[in-house]
Write an enzyme that holds these catalytic residues in place. Sequence first.
Site, PDB file in Angstrom:
ATOM      1  CB  SER A  24      -0.932  -0.006   1.211  1.00 52.48           C
ATOM      2  OG  SER A  24      -0.187  -0.178   2.403  1.00 52.48           O
ATOM      3  CG  ASN A 111      -4.092  -4.213  13.306  1.00 54.12           C
ATOM      4  OD1 ASN A 111      -3.431  -4.214  12.264  1.00 54.12           O
ATOM      5  ND2 ASN A 111      -4.491  -5.319  13.911  1.00 54.12           N
ATOM      6  CB  THR A 156     -40.593  24.457 -11.449  1.00 49.93           C
ATOM      7  OG1 THR A 156     -41.711  24.793 -12.266  1.00 49.93           O
ATOM      8  CG2 THR A 156     -40.414  25.508 -10.358  1.00 49.93           C
ATOM      9  CG  HIS A 157     -41.754  20.560 -13.475  1.00 50.01           C
ATOM     10  ND1 HIS A 157     -42.055  19.291 -13.017  1.00 50.01           N
ATOM     11  CD2 HIS A 157     -42.374  21.421 -12.643  1.00 50.01           C
ATOM     12  CE1 HIS A 157     -42.832  19.387 -11.951  1.00 50.01           C
ATOM     13  NE2 HIS A 157     -43.041  20.674 -11.693  1.00 50.01           N
ATOM     14  CB  SER A 285     -14.616  20.566 -31.607  1.00 49.30           C
ATOM     15  OG  SER A 285     -14.610  19.645 -32.664  1.00 49.30           O
ATOM     16  CE  LYS A 291     -19.059  21.146 -30.195  1.00 49.93           C
ATOM     17  NZ  LYS A 291     -20.210  21.005 -29.357  1.00 49.93           N
ATOM     18  CG  ASN A 293     -17.029  21.562 -26.702  1.00 53.61           C
ATOM     19  OD1 ASN A 293     -18.100  21.974 -27.165  1.00 53.61           O
ATOM     20  ND2 ASN A 293     -16.190  20.817 -27.397  1.00 53.61           N
ATOM     21  CD  GLU A 298     -19.163  18.811 -21.383  1.00 52.87           C
ATOM     22  OE1 GLU A 298     -20.081  18.458 -22.113  1.00 52.87           O
ATOM     23  OE2 GLU A 298     -18.017  19.066 -21.803  1.00 52.87           O
ATOM     24  CE1 TYR A 325      -6.544  -2.941   9.306  1.00 52.67           C
ATOM     25  CE2 TYR A 325      -5.566  -5.140   9.208  1.00 52.67           C
ATOM     26  CZ  TYR A 325      -5.757  -3.871   8.649  1.00 52.67           C
ATOM     27  OH  TYR A 325      -5.172  -3.551   7.459  1.00 52.67           O
ATOM     28  CE  LYS A 333      -5.262   3.329   5.147  1.00 52.13           C
ATOM     29  NZ  LYS A 333      -6.077   2.068   5.145  1.00 52.13           N
TER      30      LYS A 333
HETATM   31  N1  ARG Z   1      -1.926  -1.218   5.221  1.00 50.71           N
HETATM   32  C1  ARG Z   1      -2.801  -1.550   6.288  1.00 50.71           C
HETATM   33  C2  ARG Z   1      -4.122  -0.793   6.162  1.00 50.71           C
HETATM   34  O1  ARG Z   1      -4.159   0.136   5.414  1.00 50.71           O
HETATM   35  C3  ARG Z   1      -2.181  -1.160   7.584  1.00 50.71           C
HETATM   36  C4  ARG Z   1      -2.420  -2.094   8.708  1.00 50.71           C
HETATM   37  C5  ARG Z   1      -1.845  -3.404   8.468  1.00 50.71           C
HETATM   38  N2  ARG Z   1      -1.969  -4.278   9.566  1.00 50.71           N
HETATM   39  C6  ARG Z   1      -1.655  -5.555   9.486  1.00 50.71           C
HETATM   40  N3  ARG Z   1      -1.732  -6.197  10.557  1.00 50.71           N
HETATM   41  N4  ARG Z   1      -1.357  -6.081   8.352  1.00 50.71           N
HETATM   42  O2  ARG Z   1      -5.098  -1.130   6.736  1.00 50.71           O
END
Ligand code: ARG
Length: 455
Positions: A24, A111, A156-157, A285, A291, A293, A298, A325, A333
């Site tokens: 991560s 955790n 409205t509408h 465009s 154009k 745009n 959007e 956990y 994330k």
């Molecule tokens: N990367 C983990 C998370 O975002 C962090 C906690 C990991 N804990 C573990 N015991 N593997 O939740």
Amino acid sequence: MAKKLWGGRFKKKIDKDFEEFSKSIQYDYKLAEYDINHSIIHAIALKNSGILKTGECKKIILSLNAILQQIGKGKFKPNQACEDIHTEIQNRLEKDIGKLALKMHTLRSRNDQIVFDAKWYCLDSGVHIAKLLVGLSASLKFLAKKYPSSFMVGYTHTQKAQVVKLSDYISAFSGMFFRDSTRLMKFIDGINLYIGAGALAGSSLKVSDYDKAIKEFFKGEKFKNAVNTIENSLDSVSDRDFIIEFLSILSILQMHLSRLSEDFILYSTKEFNFLDLPEEFCTGSSLMPHKKNPDFLELVRGSTGKVYGNLVSILTTMKGLPLTYNRDMQMDKEPLFSSVDTIKDELCIMVKFIKGIKLNKQAVKKALEDESLYATELAEYLVYQNVAFKDAHDIVGKLVRYSEDNKVKIKEMPDTILKKFHKGLNIIVINKIMNPEYAVKSKKSISRRKPKINA
Ligand code: ARG
């Protein structure tokens, strides 16, 4: 491959593909400074308990502060071979101060760290977004002030309804963003950061060791939110409500941005032609030379799918997870960062965009010549002549129909015709009632208290 925070019980090396899959660091590096703050408080708590000597604690904090400085200077380059940000910080500490760093992870768990980090991130991002909303409110005010006595067709509408003041039309959006800002402030105020949950069951450090550490960490500093020792460690490491709440608030804000975008797209079309959008936020465009745009609007409208999706993604991840956990929670994330980054970008640009909008007064004036826009005011006038509203509604309805069928404007009808619909109608009355100034002035129910934006 970078060193891990675990491994003693394993005989086999981790599968390379799985290792990549489970990492991560590529996104949780954004939590580095919060993770370091957690580490500093933890180091002080370890010192308070006697596990670390005062000098050792100082050395650890010095090394952690050096990383914080790097982050501050934008020079923090996380090692992408690390599993996550917690591992990265620990490895840096080991590299810097050697064996002493091995004491750092005593009685704590990722955790606990990750909830702490993510909460502080939400807190900071919430404050940042609330500030951007102050800027947005100022832009809307700027636009309204540019055209103080202008009117706007109210729908409205998506059908022409009644005339409104342009400033009221604009401040309808200010009201939405004011509520978003209020929701954000409440959320920010309600955040409690916890420390001491361990992996799930708490740690053998005393509450007083943590309490003293928290006090020492924040000494002299103003920090509105409480940092506490946990009341229930199982709940603490399991909790992702705060992310869901934050993303709900951002989803409502996104919905408001999307509605504003839709209005501005619609009113800038040749068909309406009420608004001229700032060219520097539009694109052309590759094929059609004429154009211009409204791509920015959007893209904002289109980002709603992403922002709603992020909320639903976390809700779905959390549904049915057993306590406490679970690694599934790592999936919170990317949606969190994605919504925060999207909203920040949108608001930054929207502040500039709105300032550049021009009102096409001629086109609005032309649209306001549509007599049907004043039908309600005419019916109300009859009410004040002692006609029951249902009858007045019917009389004016028939008058509008007559005008349409005979292709004659109400303002051009002779009194003899007007009086056939009601004896109180004549050209003087019609001219008095059927104009934007009268229509707007006749509305007395609006308090015109300006919503204050939360600063
Ligand atoms: N990367 C983990 C998370 O975002 C962090 C906690 C990991 N804990 C573990 N015991 N593997 O939740």
